[in-house]
Design a protein around this motif. Structure first.
Motif, PDB file in Angstrom:
ATOM      1  N   LEU B  87       0.826  -1.180   0.021  1.00 42.06           N
ATOM      2  CA  LEU B  87       0.036  -0.125   0.006  1.00 42.06           C
ATOM      3  C   LEU B  87       0.999   1.257  -0.064  1.00 42.06           C
ATOM      4  CD1 LEU B  87      -2.814  -1.023   2.678  1.00 42.06           C
ATOM      5  CD2 LEU B  87      -3.161  -0.825   0.299  1.00 42.06           C
ATOM      6  N   SER B 116      -9.201   5.228  -1.730  1.00 40.76           N
ATOM      7  CA  SER B 116      -8.806   4.397  -0.934  1.00 40.76           C
ATOM      8  C   SER B 116      -8.547   2.840  -1.404  1.00 40.76           C
ATOM      9  CB  SER B 116      -9.759   4.394   0.120  1.00 40.76           C
ATOM     10  OG  SER B 116      -9.868   5.478   0.928  1.00 40.76           O
ATOM     11  N   SER B 119      -7.588  -0.538   0.421  1.00 42.62           N
ATOM     12  CA  SER B 119      -6.594  -0.596   1.505  1.00 42.62           C
ATOM     13  C   SER B 119      -7.564  -0.895   2.991  1.00 42.62           C
ATOM     14  CB  SER B 119      -6.005   1.051   1.636  1.00 42.62           C
ATOM     15  OG  SER B 119      -7.036   1.968   1.820  1.00 42.62           O
ATOM     16  N   TYR B 123      -5.354  -4.131   4.312  1.00 40.71           N
ATOM     17  CA  TYR B 123      -4.477  -3.523   5.300  1.00 40.71           C
ATOM     18  C   TYR B 123      -4.864  -4.348   6.886  1.00 40.71           C
ATOM     19  CZ  TYR B 123      -1.227   0.069   7.152  1.00 40.71           C
ATOM     20  OH  TYR B 123      -0.335   0.717   7.629  1.00 40.71           O
TER      21      TYR B 123
END
Lengths: 274, 252
Positions: B87, B116, B119, B123
């Motif tokens: 990322l 975004s 992510s 994540y």
């Protein structure tokens, strides 16, 4: 009953002002010729859903003033840089932005294709995205599982999915191969409009190898032939993106005047490659 | 073979080599959008894995075995089938929060980033998330991000097998300490200094008494990068491949 075979103008005429339109990303099947025709017609107030991101076609539609709302996880023109018209529209507050994240957009469409109101998704808790969304709520596993909260994503039902496929047949079936996000998009939307590169001589569903990657006509409202219809974006398995053209677009679309010149040259005047 | 001295490799080659070292021994590495250097690193790690590393690269037709469209990466990640992912961030802060949305007050941000992507999900779910941002300046590495696309850490009740592993920039490598919720300086790239890193970093981080120099790619690694990796990455990132490798991409 097979879907009608339109010309591009007729196909695009099926998209009313204000429609909620799902679009695939640049690496999938983008109906660019249809988007240019749509801009030329002067469509207004679209609610675009980028599944899960949107690229060149989104930037063009936003720049041309066709978009009221943009719902997507990202706007990106691949290697070529930030999407200039999108960036300018956000700065000016010209569009309503609904920021999402890729799996939540897929999940919303999956809920719609199953005819259920929502789909639970992992992650997201602690992201500021959550505070912006009244269509996402934090819930728990109703079976009593103890591995933490889930985000319940409301179903996303587009009025129209608009895509470009490498092949379609006279029965109204469209072949998309492994780009199956377009299958989910077609299942989820009220109807799907397809432009296609080449007419497949035969029945895509009669060939088991092709049928596995085919959107059946049952989901498709109408189709139109558009050779080179994804240009200047590439089409998987067919042709790459027109690198020089996309660079030129990014350059020109950096200013209002430059973008207007681009529209005059390549959209309104139809100097495009078709 | 003589070891390479500084100046004999390009910054992108150092970054590819450095990130690839973090992937050795893994089973499945996925690469997202707009990620030529992480993509190159994954392909390099695969090239020297003897066939044990699988790479799934978004946007690639040759280096992507998914057959279920855009959802499959996310489904795989939730099941624990992806070991590493990458990322970036328009802003990254000292708690490893990342901002891919914009600078200023949302939604009418004065600077807008692409968005975004995945992510806010990956994540949480991919065990080894490597943050990568070539630009290492105080405007990128900030004390606190303006918008949290995805948080660096979570409350204990949140299902989170994944999270930040390292942050690689154009100047250095940081590792992330989950317990302390902060970064430590692991190594500084050849030609850069600890002081320079400190000056250009907007958040606080730990520094040990002796910080290593990031290991430069050796001759064999460089040959692999300029040959097979350059060829393979060119399919998905032609502009990047031409800029970095030029004609090497086709002749090596």
């Amino acid at each position: 009953m097979s879907a009608p075979l339109d010309d591009l103008d007729t196909l695009v005429g099926r998209i009313p002002d204000g429609a909620k339109v799902a679009l695939p990303p640049d690496y999938s099947g983008c109906a660019m010729a249809a988007v240019r025709t749509l801009i030329k017609r002067g469509v207004r107030d679209l609610h675009l859903v980028g599944v899960p991101s949107v690229g060149f076609q989104g930037d063009m539609l936003i720049g041309a003033g066709c978009v009221a709302t943009l719902e997507t996880a990202a706007v990106t023109i691949g290697e070529y840089g930030l999407a200039p018209r999108f960036t300018a529209a956000i700065k000016a507050g010209a569009i309503r932005m609904i920021d999402g994240t890729c799996p939540a957009i897929h999940a919303g469409l999956q809920a719609a294709e199953k005819g259920i109101p929502y789909m639970p998704v992992r992650g997201i808790v602690g992201s500021d995205l959550l505070e912006q969304r009244d269509d996402w709520i934090v819930g728990a596993d109703p079976f009593g599982g103890e591995d933490g909260p889930l985000v319940l994503v409301k179903a996303i039902t587009p009025d129209i999915t608009l895509i470009h496929a490498p092949l379609a047949d006279r029965h109204g079936n469209a072949w998309i191969g492994v780009r199956r996000e377009m299958m989910v998009m077609a299942h989820a939307a009220k109807t799907t409009l397809v432009t296609f590169e080449k007419l497949y001589d035969g029945d895509l569903l009669a060939n088991a190898e092709m049928a596995a990657g085919t959107i059946p006509a049952l989901y498709i409202g109408a189709l139109a032939e558009a050779e080179n219809g994804a240009w200047p974006v590439g089409l998987f398995g067919a042709y790459p993106a027109d690198d020089a053209h996309l660079r030129m677009y990014i350059e020109m679309a950096g200013t209002d005047d430059g973008f207007q010149t681009y529209l005059d040259d390549y959209v309104l005047d139809r100097k495009a490659a078709e | 073979m003589t070891p390479n001295r500084q100046g004999e490799f390009q910054p992108e080659e150092l970054l590819i080599s450095t990130i690839a070292d973090m992937l050795d021994g893994l089973g499945h590495v996925a690469v997202g959008a707009s990620s030529p250097i992480p993509g190159g690193a994954a392909l390099l790690a695969r090239a020297r894995s003897g066939g044990s590393l699988r790479v799934s690269m978004l946007g690639s037709e040759h280096h992507n075995a998914f057959t279920n469209g855009g959802t499959e990466l996310f489904d795989c990640a939730a099941q624990g089938r992806i070991d590493a992912f990458f990322l970036g961030g328009g802003q990254i802060d000292g708690a490893a929060n990342i901002n891919l949305v914009g600078i200023g007050d949302y939604p009418q941000t004065k600077v807008r980033f692409p968005g975004s992507f995945g992510s806010a999900y990956l994540y949480f779910l991919v065990p080894r998330v490597i943050l990568f941002r070539e630009e290492h300046t105080p405007r990128v590495l900030v004390p606190k991000v303006d918008f949290i696309s995805a948080p660096g850490t979570s409350e204990p009740d949140v299902y989170r097998p994944g999270g930040p592993y390292a942050l690689v920039t154009g100047r250095c490598v940081f590792t992330f300490d989950k317990a302390r919720k902060g970064f430590s300086l692991a190594s500084v790239h050849p030609g850069h200094t600890v002081d320079e890193v400190a000056e250009n970093t907007g958040f606080d981080f730990d520094v040990s008494e002796s910080v290593d120099e990031t290991k430069p790619p050796d001759a064999a690694t460089l040959a692999l990068i300029r040959g097979r990796v350059a060829d393979e990455i060119a399919e998905t990132y032609p502009a990047f491949a031409t800029r970095v490798f030029g004609d090497n991409a086709s002749v090596a």
